[in-house]
Scaffold this motif. Structure first.
Motif, PDB file in Angstrom:
ATOM      1  N   SER A  68       2.251   6.485  -8.337  1.00 18.08           N
ATOM      2  CA  SER A  68       0.842   6.812  -8.572  1.00 18.08           C
ATOM      3  C   SER A  68      -0.008   6.544  -7.347  1.00 18.08           C
ATOM      4  N   GLY A  69       0.491   5.708  -6.420  1.00 18.39           N
ATOM      5  CA  GLY A  69      -0.230   5.449  -5.182  1.00 18.39           C
ATOM      6  C   GLY A  69       0.138   6.368  -4.046  1.00 18.39           C
ATOM      7  N   GLY A  70       1.097   7.285  -4.271  1.00 19.58           N
ATOM      8  CA  GLY A  70       1.430   8.271  -3.262  1.00 19.58           C
ATOM      9  C   GLY A  70       2.659   7.973  -2.423  1.00 19.58           C
ATOM     10  N   LYS A  71       3.447   6.939  -2.767  1.00 13.90           N
ATOM     11  CA  LYS A  71       4.671   6.654  -2.023  1.00 13.90           C
ATOM     12  C   LYS A  71       5.780   7.564  -2.529  1.00 13.90           C
ATOM     13  N   LEU A 194      -3.706   6.306   5.874  1.00 14.81           N
ATOM     14  CA  LEU A 194      -2.818   6.768   6.949  1.00 14.81           C
ATOM     15  C   LEU A 194      -1.406   6.988   6.394  1.00 14.81           C
ATOM     16  N   ASN A 195      -0.910   6.031   5.612  1.00  8.32           N
ATOM     17  CA  ASN A 195       0.429   6.171   5.026  1.00  8.32           C
ATOM     18  C   ASN A 195       0.519   7.411   4.141  1.00  8.32           C
ATOM     19  N   LEU A 196      -0.480   7.604   3.296  1.00  9.64           N
ATOM     20  CA  LEU A 196      -0.477   8.739   2.380  1.00  9.64           C
ATOM     21  C   LEU A 196      -0.532  10.054   3.153  1.00  9.64           C
ATOM     22  N   GLY A 268       0.426  -2.725  -2.964  1.00  5.94           N
ATOM     23  CA  GLY A 268      -0.616  -2.988  -1.976  1.00  5.94           C
ATOM     24  C   GLY A 268      -1.898  -2.281  -2.385  1.00  5.94           C
ATOM     25  N   VAL A 269      -2.730  -1.944  -1.413  1.00  5.84           N
ATOM     26  CA  VAL A 269      -3.957  -1.197  -1.686  1.00  5.84           C
ATOM     27  C   VAL A 269      -3.624   0.286  -1.796  1.00  5.84           C
ATOM     28  N   ARG A 270      -4.163   0.942  -2.803  1.00  3.15           N
ATOM     29  CA  ARG A 270      -3.895   2.364  -2.997  1.00  3.15           C
ATOM     30  C   ARG A 270      -5.107   3.033  -3.621  1.00  3.15           C
ATOM     31  N   LEU A 271      -5.133   4.344  -3.552  1.00  2.00           N
ATOM     32  CA  LEU A 271      -6.187   5.094  -4.212  1.00  2.00           C
ATOM     33  C   LEU A 271      -5.994   5.059  -5.727  1.00  2.00           C
ATOM     34  N   LYS A 272      -7.109   4.955  -6.453  1.00  2.70           N
ATOM     35  CA  LYS A 272      -7.058   5.144  -7.893  1.00  2.70           C
ATOM     36  C   LYS A 272      -6.727   6.607  -8.176  1.00  2.70           C
ATOM     37  N   MET A 273      -6.398   6.910  -9.421  1.00  7.56           N
ATOM     38  CA  MET A 273      -5.961   8.255  -9.758  1.00  7.56           C
ATOM     39  C   MET A 273      -7.036   9.303  -9.462  1.00  7.56           C
ATOM     40  N   GLU A 274      -8.287   9.004  -9.746  1.00  4.31           N
ATOM     41  CA  GLU A 274      -9.345   9.968  -9.440  1.00  4.31           C
ATOM     42  C   GLU A 274      -9.463  10.154  -7.936  1.00  4.31           C
TER      43      GLU A 274
END
Length: 317
Positions: A68-71, A194-196, A268-274
């Protein structure tokens, strides 16, 4: 060719004739046409039937599974391009040490030029005179590339230039702190984006390389490891600074992505779904935005890969 991003948690994807249907318990969310689709990306807890996966692969579409965080967790790929002569030429070039070294130097040179141009652009735009010294350091690293006689030496020059480049990255971004470049897990929003963005960029390049019949695991700069998409990582270097880093800086500085769009998790830190939904929309727009000479970023990537393809064929013949 477009991408489809499915971020709705706890949804289920079914085959519906030549379409996909996305449903939740309370009913249908949407029907998806597969015409002109390159990749489908599934985020988090999304279920998909085997019939839907079969349809996707039959149409030569890649299916990516991400947290859900894009990994990126894994990929199911459609059929690879069938021109075996491209792969023969690629293997032939790789086994010629001088050719391999020249290609590796060219990749890193273009990456460093992009970093230098980024610093120069923001030095003038933000009136940051202290960036000039960093530009000169990267310029010296570019000059030293010519004398490098091994890939490890080339990677050493790339690494030292990257450290200098990211040491001033925080000056380019408003309202967000950034201490140093950290891969995964990221503990700040800047590294998270940057990772995403690098993950998404690699996917775009992977799809182009695969359709052009390359062996995506055989790189010229990055080491060969089982399952590692080394050639995609090679080509990523050309666009990290000029596309990905600029894109991330723009998201923050135009406040399209804000502090409240992030959350802390076990990843870690990630974007919320929205935030992920918004990000996917911005990324797609950026890839297909017209740049110089009327081409989009996607078209420039396709053109660069075709030029490389023709170069390898000419070396082999």
């Amino acid at each position: 060719m477009k991408n489809i991003y499915i971020c709705e948690p706890n949804c289920r994807i079914h085959k519906n004739g030549e379409y996909l249907t996305v449903r939740k318990r309370n009913g249908k969310i949407s029907d998806i046409s597969l015409f002109g689709v390159q990749t489908i990306l599934l985020f988090g807890n999304v279920q998909i039937t085997t019939q839907a996966v079969s349809l996707i692969l039959e149409k030569g579409i890649d299916l990516l599974f991400l947290t859900s965080g894009g990994k990126l967790k894994g990929r199911a790929s459609g059929e690879q391009g069938k021109n075996v002569l491209i792969r023969i030429a690629q293997y032939d070039a790789w086994f010629q040490e001088e050719v391999r070294l020249k290609i590796a130097k060219g990749i890193v040179e273009q990456k460093l030029i992009g970093q230098k141009e980024n610093l120069k652009y923001y030095r003038y735009r933000k009136k940051l005179s202290q960036l000039k010294q960093k530009e000169l350091f990267i310029e010296e690293a570019i000059k030293k590339l010519e004398a490098a006689d091994s890939v490890s030496e080339i990677m050493g020059l790339e690494g030292s230039a990257a450290a200098v480049y990211f040491s001033v990255f925080s000056l380019l971004i408003q309202d967000f702190s950034f201490e140093k470049r950290v891969r995964r897990p990221a503990y700040d929003p800047v590294n998270s984006l940057l990772n995403l963005t690098y993950t998404f960029l690699k996917n775009e390049i992977f799809a182009i390389l695969k359709s052009a019949s390359f062996d995506v695991e055989l790189g010229f700069l990055h080491d060969i490891r089982s399952g590692r998409e080394s050639l995609a990582l090679d080509f990523m270097e050309l666009y990290r600074a000029v596309f990905a880093d600029r894109f991330v800086i723009t998201l923050f500085n135009k406040r399209w992505i804000k502090q409240e769009d992030f959350e802390s998790s076990e990843e870690g830190v990630r974007l919320k779904m929205e935030g992920i939904r918004q990000y996917c929309s911005y990324f797609q727009e950026a890839m297909y935005e017209e740049k110089s000479e009327g081409k989009t970023w996607k078209q420039w990537m396709e053109q660069d890969i075709m030029i490389f393809r023709n170069r390898l064929l000419s070396l082999h013949n």
